[in-house]
Enzyme design. Structure first.
Site, PDB file in Angstrom:
ATOM      1  N   HIS A   1       0.833  -1.209   0.000  1.00 39.50           N
ATOM      2  CA  HIS A   1       0.000   0.000   0.000  1.00 39.50           C
ATOM      3  C   HIS A   1       0.860   1.248   0.000  1.00 39.50           C
ATOM      4  CE1 HIS A   1       0.461  -0.561   4.482  1.00 39.50           C
ATOM      5  NE2 HIS A   1       0.568   0.764   4.457  1.00 39.50           N
TER       6      HIS A   1
ATOM      7  N   GLU B   1      -1.832  10.112 -11.439  1.00 39.26           N
ATOM      8  CA  GLU B   1      -1.679   9.874 -12.873  1.00 39.26           C
ATOM      9  C   GLU B   1      -2.679   8.807 -13.311  1.00 39.26           C
ATOM     10  OE1 GLU B   1       1.804   8.712 -16.139  1.00 39.26           O
ATOM     11  OE2 GLU B   1       2.104   8.284 -14.001  1.00 39.26           O
TER      12      GLU B   1
ATOM     13  N   GLU C   1      -3.928   3.858   1.535  1.00 41.26           N
ATOM     14  CA  GLU C   1      -4.194   4.149   2.946  1.00 41.26           C
ATOM     15  C   GLU C   1      -4.323   5.652   3.131  1.00 41.26           C
ATOM     16  OE1 GLU C   1      -2.065   3.958   7.374  1.00 41.26           O
ATOM     17  OE2 GLU C   1      -1.117   2.950   5.663  1.00 41.26           O
TER      18      GLU C   1
ATOM     19  N   ARG D   1      -1.653  11.472   3.756  1.00 37.10           N
ATOM     20  CA  ARG D   1      -2.410  12.133   4.818  1.00 37.10           C
ATOM     21  C   ARG D   1      -3.430  13.098   4.229  1.00 37.10           C
ATOM     22  NH1 ARG D   1       3.035  11.978   6.750  1.00 37.10           N
ATOM     23  NH2 ARG D   1       3.199  10.490   8.483  1.00 37.10           N
TER      24      ARG D   1
ATOM     25  N   HIS E   1       3.701  11.029  -7.267  1.00 35.59           N
ATOM     26  CA  HIS E   1       2.297  10.748  -7.511  1.00 35.59           C
ATOM     27  C   HIS E   1       2.004   9.269  -7.304  1.00 35.59           C
ATOM     28  CE1 HIS E   1       4.211  10.151 -11.573  1.00 35.59           C
ATOM     29  NE2 HIS E   1       3.531   9.018 -11.491  1.00 35.59           N
TER      30      HIS E   1
END
Length: 254
Positions: free
Chosen positions: A7, A122, A57, A11, A75
């Site tokens: 993952h 993207e 996450e 934030r 990204h």
């Protein structure tokens, strides 16, 4: 070491807004949640993603802090079918997503949007994987040789592709034997010798392993940074850092 890219954490300043954004535009569903006293982690992904597909996450801190994106993280990338780049981008525009970099401006090879917190996403064309599933995560590195050596020596990752231009190069790395649906890591190296600001809006990327303690011991033997060992994390996970300071979480594979 058999370490799957599991993952990527970012934030967010408004959890409900972010959950609605990813659910509305990418059809993401909640895969898991962890509520602590001071923060909440929510894991998201497509409903029918591959068993080794990575998830996103979202971390929300309850103190209402704000974040700086920085430029050391680039990204995340999501997949759409080969013939649906333009229609998928137009769908996002019709739904009110900001027009950031449309397919035409990117040679009709890819496109970019931003989420509510300014994280760049993207959109890439792929003939495999669930639509909107995570394809890769891009980070910027200050020394390409060091970065490639780090992922090769520490995690036994192979270089599976590269694109070299006049001013920068992109290198894609992944574990040996990975399925096409797994997320890859893109290392971007700019030739001008610039340095980067890590910021705090991006958190970490994570790899999953069969045995947390065995993998941690291997990383220390290979001279990876002893940042947060399993014991300090209640033996549930651990953290190291790459040569540029990007945080890497190690978790136990489900």
């Amino acid at each position: 070491m058999d370490a799957t890219l599991d993952h990527v954490m970012l934030r967010v300043e408004d959890l409900e807004e972010s959950l609605e954004w990813y659910g509305t535009h990418f059809d993401y569903e909640e895969k898991g949640r962890w509520e602590a006293d001071t923060f909440t982690n929510v894991y998201l992904g497509p409903e029918d993603d591959h068993e080794d597909g990575a998830v996103l996450e979202l971390t929300y801190n309850h103190d209402d802090r704000s974040y700086e994106v920085g430029d050391a993280w680039g990204h995340i990338a999501v997949r759409v079918p080969e013939d649906e780049l333009e229609s998928s981008y137009q769908q996002l525009m019709d739904e009110g997503v900001e027009d950031y970099r449309d397919p035409e401006s990117c040679g009709n090879r890819y496109a970019f949007v931003k989420d509510p917190d300014g994280h760049e996403i993207e959109i890439v064309k792929r003939d495999y994987g669930e639509k909107w599933s995570l394809d890769h995560t891009m980070i910027r590195v200050e020394d390409a040789d060091e970065a490639l050596g780090y992922w090769s020596r520490k995690f036994e990752y192979d270089e599976i592709g590269r694109w070299e231009s006049d001013t920068f190069a992109n290198y894609f790395v992944q574990r040996e034997g990975a399925s096409r649906e797994e997320m890859t890591l893109e290392l971007t190296y700019n030739y001008d010798g610039r340095s980067y600001d890590m910021g705090d809006a991006w958190g970490h990327l994570a790899v999953s392993v069969d045995d947390l303690h065995e993998a941690w011991d291997q990383l220390l033997e290979r001279e990876s940074e002893d940042y947060r060992d399993p014991e300090s994390c209640d033996d549930r996970y651990a953290f190291t850092k790459d040569q540029d300071g990007h945080e890497i979480e190690i978790v136990t594979r489900d």
